[in-house]
Design a protein around this motif. Sequence first.
Motif, PDB file in Angstrom:
ATOM      1  N   LEU A  74      38.930  26.743  33.249  1.00 53.30           N
ATOM      2  CA  LEU A  74      39.596  27.893  33.861  1.00 53.30           C
ATOM      3  C   LEU A  74      40.606  27.428  34.905  1.00 53.30           C
ATOM      4  O   LEU A  74      40.398  26.408  35.553  1.00 53.30           O
ATOM      5  CB  LEU A  74      38.562  28.793  34.543  1.00 53.30           C
ATOM      6  N   PRO A  75      41.685  28.198  35.091  1.00 51.59           N
ATOM      7  CA  PRO A  75      42.605  27.861  36.181  1.00 51.59           C
ATOM      8  C   PRO A  75      41.891  28.053  37.516  1.00 51.59           C
ATOM      9  O   PRO A  75      40.953  28.852  37.621  1.00 51.59           O
ATOM     10  CB  PRO A  75      43.757  28.846  36.015  1.00 51.59           C
ATOM     11  N   PRO A  76      42.319  27.336  38.547  1.00 49.69           N
ATOM     12  CA  PRO A  76      41.624  27.451  39.837  1.00 49.69           C
ATOM     13  C   PRO A  76      41.821  28.828  40.468  1.00 49.69           C
ATOM     14  O   PRO A  76      42.821  29.513  40.219  1.00 49.69           O
ATOM     15  CB  PRO A  76      42.283  26.368  40.691  1.00 49.69           C
ATOM     16  N   LEU A  77      40.857  29.214  41.272  1.00 50.97           N
ATOM     17  CA  LEU A  77      40.950  30.431  42.056  1.00 50.97           C
ATOM     18  C   LEU A  77      42.149  30.330  42.986  1.00 50.97           C
ATOM     19  O   LEU A  77      42.334  29.319  43.661  1.00 50.97           O
ATOM     20  CB  LEU A  77      39.677  30.617  42.888  1.00 50.97           C
ATOM     21  N   ARG A  78      42.952  31.373  43.009  1.00 51.10           N
ATOM     22  CA  ARG A  78      44.009  31.479  44.014  1.00 51.10           C
ATOM     23  C   ARG A  78      43.477  32.429  45.077  1.00 51.10           C
ATOM     24  O   ARG A  78      43.177  33.590  44.778  1.00 51.10           O
ATOM     25  CB  ARG A  78      45.310  31.996  43.407  1.00 51.10           C
ATOM     26  N   VAL A  79      43.340  31.935  46.295  1.00 45.80           N
ATOM     27  CA  VAL A  79      42.728  32.719  47.358  1.00 45.80           C
ATOM     28  C   VAL A  79      43.752  33.038  48.450  1.00 45.80           C
ATOM     29  O   VAL A  79      44.446  32.169  48.945  1.00 45.80           O
ATOM     30  CB  VAL A  79      41.483  32.005  47.940  1.00 45.80           C
ATOM     31  N   TRP A  80      43.857  34.320  48.745  1.00 43.23           N
ATOM     32  CA  TRP A  80      44.673  34.846  49.821  1.00 43.23           C
ATOM     33  C   TRP A  80      43.733  35.340  50.911  1.00 43.23           C
ATOM     34  O   TRP A  80      42.553  35.565  50.664  1.00 43.23           O
ATOM     35  CB  TRP A  80      45.503  36.039  49.347  1.00 43.23           C
ATOM     36  N   THR A  81      44.276  35.584  52.101  1.00 44.90           N
ATOM     37  CA  THR A  81      43.514  36.234  53.159  1.00 44.90           C
ATOM     38  C   THR A  81      44.368  37.357  53.747  1.00 44.90           C
ATOM     39  O   THR A  81      45.597  37.310  53.676  1.00 44.90           O
ATOM     40  CB  THR A  81      43.109  35.244  54.270  1.00 44.90           C
ATOM     41  N   ALA A  82      43.691  38.367  54.316  1.00 44.37           N
ATOM     42  CA  ALA A  82      44.416  39.510  54.887  1.00 44.37           C
ATOM     43  C   ALA A  82      43.496  40.304  55.800  1.00 44.37           C
ATOM     44  O   ALA A  82      42.274  40.157  55.758  1.00 44.37           O
ATOM     45  CB  ALA A  82      44.939  40.417  53.770  1.00 44.37           C
ATOM     46  N   ARG A  83      44.098  41.185  56.569  1.00 39.43           N
ATOM     47  CA  ARG A  83      43.356  42.147  57.384  1.00 39.43           C
ATOM     48  C   ARG A  83      42.677  43.155  56.466  1.00 39.43           C
ATOM     49  O   ARG A  83      43.083  43.367  55.330  1.00 39.43           O
ATOM     50  CB  ARG A  83      44.302  42.890  58.335  1.00 39.43           C
ATOM     51  N   ILE A  84      41.675  43.807  56.985  1.00 38.61           N
ATOM     52  CA  ILE A  84      40.853  44.753  56.231  1.00 38.61           C
ATOM     53  C   ILE A  84      41.670  45.892  55.626  1.00 38.61           C
ATOM     54  O   ILE A  84      41.297  46.453  54.600  1.00 38.61           O
ATOM     55  CB  ILE A  84      39.713  45.304  57.131  1.00 38.61           C
TER      56      ILE A  84
ATOM     57  N   LEU B 143      34.730  31.545  42.342  1.00 40.01           N
ATOM     58  CA  LEU B 143      35.640  30.439  42.031  1.00 40.01           C
ATOM     59  C   LEU B 143      36.285  30.590  40.655  1.00 40.01           C
ATOM     60  O   LEU B 143      37.342  30.017  40.399  1.00 40.01           O
ATOM     61  CB  LEU B 143      34.906  29.101  42.154  1.00 40.01           C
ATOM     62  N   ALA B 144      35.682  31.383  39.781  1.00 40.93           N
ATOM     63  CA  ALA B 144      36.238  31.622  38.449  1.00 40.93           C
ATOM     64  C   ALA B 144      37.035  32.925  38.373  1.00 40.93           C
ATOM     65  O   ALA B 144      37.495  33.311  37.299  1.00 40.93           O
ATOM     66  CB  ALA B 144      35.097  31.658  37.423  1.00 40.93           C
ATOM     67  N   ALA B 145      37.236  33.592  39.508  1.00 42.35           N
ATOM     68  CA  ALA B 145      37.805  34.938  39.522  1.00 42.35           C
ATOM     69  C   ALA B 145      39.306  35.005  39.276  1.00 42.35           C
ATOM     70  O   ALA B 145      39.833  36.094  39.089  1.00 42.35           O
ATOM     71  CB  ALA B 145      37.469  35.627  40.843  1.00 42.35           C
TER      72      ALA B 145
ATOM     73  N   LYS C 242      38.165  23.194  49.088  1.00 41.78           N
ATOM     74  CA  LYS C 242      37.328  22.015  48.837  1.00 41.78           C
ATOM     75  C   LYS C 242      36.517  22.159  47.553  1.00 41.78           C
ATOM     76  O   LYS C 242      36.061  21.176  46.985  1.00 41.78           O
ATOM     77  CB  LYS C 242      36.412  21.756  50.025  1.00 41.78           C
ATOM     78  N   CYS C 243      36.386  23.402  47.085  1.00 45.16           N
ATOM     79  CA  CYS C 243      35.688  23.679  45.821  1.00 45.16           C
ATOM     80  C   CYS C 243      36.662  23.817  44.651  1.00 45.16           C
ATOM     81  O   CYS C 243      36.261  24.202  43.553  1.00 45.16           O
ATOM     82  CB  CYS C 243      34.869  24.956  45.951  1.00 45.16           C
ATOM     83  N   GLY C 244      37.937  23.543  44.891  1.00 41.27           N
ATOM     84  CA  GLY C 244      38.917  23.571  43.813  1.00 41.27           C
ATOM     85  C   GLY C 244      39.902  24.722  43.844  1.00 41.27           C
ATOM     86  O   GLY C 244      40.806  24.790  43.018  1.00 41.27           O
ATOM     87  N   ALA C 245      39.757  25.662  44.779  1.00 44.76           N
ATOM     88  CA  ALA C 245      40.673  26.805  44.873  1.00 44.76           C
ATOM     89  C   ALA C 245      42.018  26.371  45.442  1.00 44.76           C
ATOM     90  O   ALA C 245      42.158  25.303  46.026  1.00 44.76           O
ATOM     91  CB  ALA C 245      40.066  27.890  45.756  1.00 44.76           C
TER      92      ALA C 245
END
Length: 122
Positions: free
Chosen positions: A2-12, A85-87, A113-116
């Motif tokens: 699977l392609p790596p998780l792309r993780v963003w962050t934001a306010r609620i 991580l697979a999302a 560190k987990c691949g994202a």
Amino acid sequence: PLPPLRVWTARISWRGEGRLDITRKSGTAGLFLAPSWAILRPALDARRAGGAESNALAWARYVPAYVAEMRASYRTNVEAWKELLAAGERTLVCYCTDAAHCHRRLLASMLVKCGAVDMGER
């Protein structure tokens, strides 16, 4: 693979697709990623008290405590972590106004560190 998780962050308040609330207060699906009240309350109290020294000390205590909680979370919630991580793409949201001193940014760096891939703050 699977392609790596792309993780963003934001306010609620961010409401886009792939939103994951990681707060103790309102998180449900992301509760396994939320800090416990045991480490959250002292950090919130320091923030309310104000003062750069108080905030810096609280953050210095908070970071290793949150990392330890996430290590424990991984051990007890491994399937939920694998699913995350697979999302494909997720945006981690919480109430903090200062992303530099927030668990959402700490968590994003742990996920790297987990691949994202860390896409930054929205």
